[in-house]
Design an enzyme around this catalytic site. Structure first.
Site, short mmCIF file in Angstrom:
data_model
loop_
_atom_site.label_atom_id
_atom_site.label_comp_id
_atom_site.label_asym_id
_atom_site.label_seq_id
_atom_site.Cartn_x
_atom_site.Cartn_y
_atom_site.Cartn_z
N ASP A 196 0.41 25.68 -20.96
CA ASP A 196 -0.40 24.61 -21.52
C ASP A 196 -0.28 23.36 -20.64
O ASP A 196 0.81 23.04 -20.16
CB ASP A 196 0.11 24.30 -22.93
CG ASP A 196 -0.65 23.18 -23.61
OD1 ASP A 196 -1.79 23.42 -24.03
OD2 ASP A 196 -0.10 22.06 -23.71
N GLU A 233 -3.25 26.44 -17.56
CA GLU A 233 -4.39 25.70 -18.12
C GLU A 233 -4.65 24.47 -17.25
O GLU A 233 -3.96 23.46 -17.33
CB GLU A 233 -4.12 25.26 -19.56
CG GLU A 233 -5.38 24.73 -20.22
CD GLU A 233 -5.22 23.41 -20.95
OE1 GLU A 233 -6.21 22.95 -21.54
OE2 GLU A 233 -4.14 22.79 -20.91
C1 ARE Z 1 -2.96 14.89 -31.05
C2 ARE Z 1 -3.98 13.88 -31.53
C3 ARE Z 1 -3.95 12.64 -30.62
C4 ARE Z 1 -2.54 12.07 -30.55
C5 ARE Z 1 -1.58 13.16 -30.08
C6 ARE Z 1 -0.13 12.72 -30.03
O1 ARE Z 1 -5.28 14.46 -31.53
O2 ARE Z 1 -4.84 11.68 -31.17
O3 ARE Z 1 -2.50 11.01 -29.64
O4 ARE Z 1 -1.67 14.29 -30.97
O5 ARE Z 1 0.37 12.44 -31.31
C7 ARE Z 1 -4.05 19.44 -28.64
C8 ARE Z 1 -5.22 18.61 -29.14
C9 ARE Z 1 -4.91 17.12 -29.07
C10 ARE Z 1 -3.59 16.83 -29.78
C11 ARE Z 1 -2.51 17.62 -29.04
C12 ARE Z 1 -1.10 17.39 -29.59
O6 ARE Z 1 -6.37 18.89 -28.35
O7 ARE Z 1 -5.96 16.41 -29.74
O8 ARE Z 1 -3.32 15.42 -29.76
O9 ARE Z 1 -2.81 19.02 -29.20
O10 ARE Z 1 -1.04 17.68 -30.95
C13 ARE Z 1 -6.85 17.33 -21.40
C14 ARE Z 1 -5.71 18.13 -20.76
C15 ARE Z 1 -5.59 19.55 -21.32
C16 ARE Z 1 -5.60 19.56 -22.84
C17 ARE Z 1 -6.85 18.85 -23.30
C18 ARE Z 1 -6.96 18.80 -24.83
O11 ARE Z 1 -5.88 18.17 -19.35
O12 ARE Z 1 -4.38 20.09 -20.84
O13 ARE Z 1 -6.83 17.48 -22.81
N1 ARE Z 1 -5.50 20.93 -23.40
C19 ARE Z 1 -4.21 21.49 -23.85
C20 ARE Z 1 -4.34 22.35 -25.10
C21 ARE Z 1 -4.67 21.47 -26.28
C22 ARE Z 1 -3.50 20.53 -26.56
C23 ARE Z 1 -2.79 20.08 -25.34
C24 ARE Z 1 -3.14 20.49 -24.07
C25 ARE Z 1 -1.57 19.29 -25.52
O14 ARE Z 1 -5.24 23.38 -24.89
O15 ARE Z 1 -4.98 22.23 -27.42
O16 ARE Z 1 -3.98 19.34 -27.23
O17 ARE Z 1 -0.49 20.22 -25.67
C26 ARE Z 1 -11.48 16.07 -19.10
C27 ARE Z 1 -10.28 16.37 -18.22
C28 ARE Z 1 -9.32 17.32 -18.91
C29 ARE Z 1 -8.95 16.80 -20.28
C30 ARE Z 1 -10.22 16.59 -21.09
C31 ARE Z 1 -9.94 16.07 -22.48
O18 ARE Z 1 -12.28 17.23 -19.23
O19 ARE Z 1 -10.71 16.94 -17.00
O20 ARE Z 1 -8.16 17.49 -18.13
O21 ARE Z 1 -8.10 17.78 -20.93
O22 ARE Z 1 -11.07 15.67 -20.41
O23 ARE Z 1 -9.34 14.84 -22.42
#
Ligand code: ARE
Ligand code: CA
Length: 474
Positions: A196, A233
């Protein structure tokens, strides 16, 4: 790290998003083994924050509290039982590894396994991690300590992703804790890892962690000297300095452009040609992990926009079937639950944050709010097709208006007609003979002539898909 150790040359994995370990064990035994799936990607199994205020959302599981295997999906004993039972029927387990960070700032109390923690103090005694194990503030160039500018590599990798406390992966101790978690899982018998937020980790840190990770467990049925399968990822859709190729030395990468190209192509079949576009920086086939949608972009999180999901069943069946027929990448099927709200947890989560069982209806579909796309007829059937044609090239490309077809070496032939009515003689590339059409479960029998041609008939508006393959009996 690129090659998954699938049993019997199986070619597809399924993400059973938020399923409990007890249900996954049963699904391996009652469905996935016979259907020819290689592996299940499971939700993060480590201890996580319990986020009551958002109704126990799915994303609480991306906020680690410790590496104890105590999560909403079940406890350690249930996890071990699942891995053993799935391995016993030739279905492997891939763990979603959340190792870039721990919980978000502002959170404290107890995790899903009862460990105490305090994110503001960077105190996670369940691992244990202390303030010394998080990326020093001086290394993060952003004003507020969070990632705001994706054009600055140091910011993306050293600052906090949406406020999540960022682990200092350059530190030996942190590398040991993460590889210790991996080794525990490898010892139990898992096959690999989805890393992740790998975009937010330095490739050299990932390499060091892998170097401390053991070979797969031979007692779990893996050949000796086999490395775990790793895919990272990395959301790369062009336009940012962090690109998928920076991660090729440590395994495969998620190819988010594939899902967009499928959505565009289902909308306009002329765009289905050249799905693999190296000019756009897409990973070569043997480095790409591909999917039509994932748990984020199906609900507007990371990488959303121009994506088809179970909410458009006909388009989705076409998109996934075409992807499975194609020769590009290693394929993951999404298996979802119904939701109205993008925070919403799995069925049952409104009941104190627990998860319901997955009931199976008499017709083989899932009930209780679970979608089970992997059990949708064309998707299940095309998983068999992909196994049957593995290793062959695409040929005999045909596309005219809303109809498309192609062959896979001398092993298989696929066709699809958007509006469900097609009747044409095409070159299949197959040896002469009688074939069972897969989507109709052999209700349609197809004759391939001595010159490889066959009359291809599609007459089904909901599942307008056609597939035949050598040795496939429906
Ligand atoms: C949650 C709340 C937030 C709060 C945070 C901390 O929603 O408001 O600030 O908690 O308390 C998932 C959810 C998030 C969640 C997080 C932790 O999607 O909403 O936050 O869990 O509970 C980027 C990253 C990429 C990431 C995506 C979501 O690069 O790695 O954001 N994806 C992975 C997982 C997710 C997970 C996380 C990572 C965290 O698959 O499920 O988040 O472990 C452009 C950029 C991308 C960027 C994208 C979105 O496209 O190129 O890189 O992705 O914008 O910002
Ligand atoms: Ca980081």
């Amino acid at each position: 790290y690129d090659t998954p150790s699938c049993a019997d040359g199986r070619q597809t994995i399924v993400h059973l998003f938020e399923w409990k370990w007890t249900d996954i064990a049963q699904e391996c035994e009652r469905f996935l083994a016979d259907a020819g799936f290689c592996a299940v990607q499971v939700s993060p199994p480590m201890e996580h924050a319990v986020v009551e205020e958002n109704g126990y959302p799915w994303w609480q599981r991306y906020q680690p509290v410790s590496y104890k295997l105590e999560s909403r999906s079940g406890n350690r004993q249930q996890f071990i039982d699942m891995v053993q039972r799935c391995n016993a029927v030739g279905v492997r387990i891939i763990v979603d590894a959340v190792v870039n960070h721990m919980t978000g700032l502002g959170r404290s109390g107890q995790g899903s396994g009862g460990s105490s923690f305090n994110a503001d103090n960077r105190d996670f005694p369940g691992v244990p991690y202390s303030s010394l194990d998080f990326t020093p503030r001086s290394m993060c160039p952003s004003a507020d300590g969070n990632i705001n500018n994706y054009n600055d590599v140091n910011e993306v990798r050293n600052c906090y992703l949406v406020g999540l406390t960022d682990l200092y992966g350059a530190k030996d101790y942190v590398r040991q804790m993460i590889s210790g978690y991996y080794n525990d899982l490898v010892e139990i018998g898992v096959m690999g890892f989805r890393v992740d937020a790998a975009k937010h980790m330095w490739p050299k840190d990932l390499e060091a962690i892998q170097g401390l990770t053991h070979d797969l467990n031979t007692n779990a049925g893996f050949p000796s000297g086999q490395r775990p399968f790793f895919f990272h990822e990395v959301i790369d859709q062009g336009g940012e300095p962090i690109t998928v190729d920076q991660y090729f030395s440590v395994g495969r990468t998620t190819e988010f452009r594939f899902g967009k190209k499928i959505a565009w192509g289902i909308n306009d079949f002329s765009q289905l040609a050249n799905i693999y576009d190296p000019g756009w920086g897409m990973a070569p086939s043997d480095k790409a992990l591909v999917f039509v949608d994932n748990h984020d972009n199906q609900r507007g999180h990371g990488g959303a926009g121009d994506i088809i999901t179970f909410k458009q069943p006909k388009e989705y069946k076409m998109g996934v079937s075409f992807s499975l027929a194609h020769d590009y990448g290693f394929m993951r099927i999404m298996s979802s639950y119904y939701f109205d709200d993008s925070d919403q947890g799995p069925p049952g989560s409104n009941n104190g944050g627990s998860t319901d069982d997955v009931p199976i209806n008499a017709d083989g579909s899932c009930g209780g709010g679970w979608v089970c796309e992997h059990r949708w007829n064309p998707i299940t059937q095309m998983v068999k097709f992909r196994n049957a044609v593995a290793g062959t090239q695409m040929a005999n490309w045909y596309q005219e208006g809303d109809n498309v077809a192609f062959s896979r070496g001398d092993k298989g032939f696929f066709a699809m007609s958007k509006y469900g009515s097609f009747d044409k003689t095409l070159q299949t590339g197959l040896p002469a003979g009688q074939y069972c059409e897969l989507i109709s479960h052999c209700a349609n029998k197809v004759t391939v002539n001595g010159d490889g041609t066959a009359r291809i008939i599609i007459n089904n508006s909901e599942e307008p898909i056609f597939a035949i393959c050598a040795g496939c009996d429906g």
